[in-house]
Design an enzyme around this catalytic site. Structure first.
Site, PDB file in Angstrom:
ATOM      1  N   SER A  10      -6.978  -5.354   5.556  1.00 28.20           N
ATOM      2  CA  SER A  10      -6.718  -4.418   6.654  1.00 28.20           C
ATOM      3  C   SER A  10      -7.972  -3.701   7.117  1.00 28.20           C
ATOM      4  O   SER A  10      -8.082  -3.315   8.281  1.00 28.20           O
ATOM      5  CB  SER A  10      -5.667  -3.386   6.236  1.00 28.20           C
ATOM      6  OG  SER A  10      -6.102  -2.662   5.091  1.00 28.20           O
ATOM      7  N   ASP A 160      -3.416   8.307   6.123  1.00 24.82           N
ATOM      8  CA  ASP A 160      -3.237   7.719   4.793  1.00 24.82           C
ATOM      9  C   ASP A 160      -4.464   7.922   3.907  1.00 24.82           C
ATOM     10  O   ASP A 160      -4.424   7.680   2.706  1.00 24.82           O
ATOM     11  CB  ASP A 160      -2.864   6.240   4.879  1.00 24.82           C
ATOM     12  CG  ASP A 160      -3.948   5.339   5.471  1.00 24.82           C
ATOM     13  OD1 ASP A 160      -5.102   5.787   5.692  1.00 24.82           O
ATOM     14  OD2 ASP A 160      -3.643   4.158   5.714  1.00 24.82           O
ATOM     15  N   HIS A 163      -7.533   4.099   5.564  1.00 24.75           N
ATOM     16  CA  HIS A 163      -7.974   3.282   6.694  1.00 24.75           C
ATOM     17  C   HIS A 163      -8.783   4.106   7.691  1.00 24.75           C
ATOM     18  O   HIS A 163      -8.327   5.172   8.125  1.00 24.75           O
ATOM     19  CB  HIS A 163      -6.765   2.640   7.378  1.00 24.75           C
ATOM     20  CG  HIS A 163      -6.048   1.687   6.496  1.00 24.75           C
ATOM     21  ND1 HIS A 163      -4.962   2.060   5.734  1.00 24.75           N
ATOM     22  CD2 HIS A 163      -6.283   0.384   6.227  1.00 24.75           C
ATOM     23  CE1 HIS A 163      -4.547   1.023   5.039  1.00 24.75           C
ATOM     24  NE2 HIS A 163      -5.339  -0.013   5.308  1.00 24.75           N
TER      25      HIS A 163
END
Length: 184
Positions: A10, A160, A163
């Site tokens: 990601s 979060d 990221h």
């Protein structure tokens, strides 16, 4: 046109960005390539949630086309899921071996992931070391910590805390570019 494959998770894919095709670090590297007049195409082969094992299982698809530079950026999810560093190292080595077997003249760049230095224990030390070992064994350049200068900085990351936001990816791209550029 030569091809650079950014093979990661990601963090490579640009998870959570409004326009990952413009804001992820591979997209920002493409801008650098264009500005430098280099005939390379940056291919974003990042898949959110990928571990080193799942990356290994999907590798053949990305080796079906030409690869001139292979940027390997996996391992963060192995770390998050508590997988053994030795397994991560084995999987990353298998990826490197398969890429070399298919494209013997390929150039590599390894983008490492680290636990913070304040995390104690043998597993943390092994995880910090595995990228250095892989880079040395395979004689490839290493950026030791992909998120250096971004990790833990609240305004550069999504809610979060893992990221990066677009501004964080700009920092990452500025750190990756000088390590990648000599390979081109």
């Amino acid at each position: 046109m030569k091809r650079i494959v950014f093979f990661g998770d990601s963090l490579t894919a640009g998870y959570g960005l409004h326009k990952p095709e413009e804001q992820s670090f591979p997209a920002l590297i493409q801008r650098e390539l264009d500005a430098a007049g280099l005939d390379y195409r940056a291919v974003n082969a990042g898949v959110s949630g990928d571990t080193s094992a799942s990356g290994l299982s999907r590798l053949s698809y990305w080796l079906s086309g030409p690869v001139d530079v292979f940027v390997l950026a996996l391992g963060a999810n192995d770390l998050i899921r508590g997988l053994a560093p030795s397994g991560t190292q084995r999987n990353l080595q298998a990826i490197i071996d398969q890429v070399k077997a298919r494209f013997p003249l390929v150039k590599f760049l390894l983008l490492g992931m680290q636990l913070p230095l304040w995390v104690p224990g043998q597993r943390a030390a092994e995880f910090r070391q595995l990228y250095r070992d892989l880079a040395a064994e395979n004689e490839m350049p290493l950026l030791p910590f992909l998120l250096d200068g971004v990790a833990g900085i609240k305004h550069l990351n999504m809610h979060d805390g893992v990221h990066p936001l677009a501004e964080g990816y700009q920092i990452i791209a500025r750190r990756v570019w000088p390590v990648l550029q000599p390979l081109l």
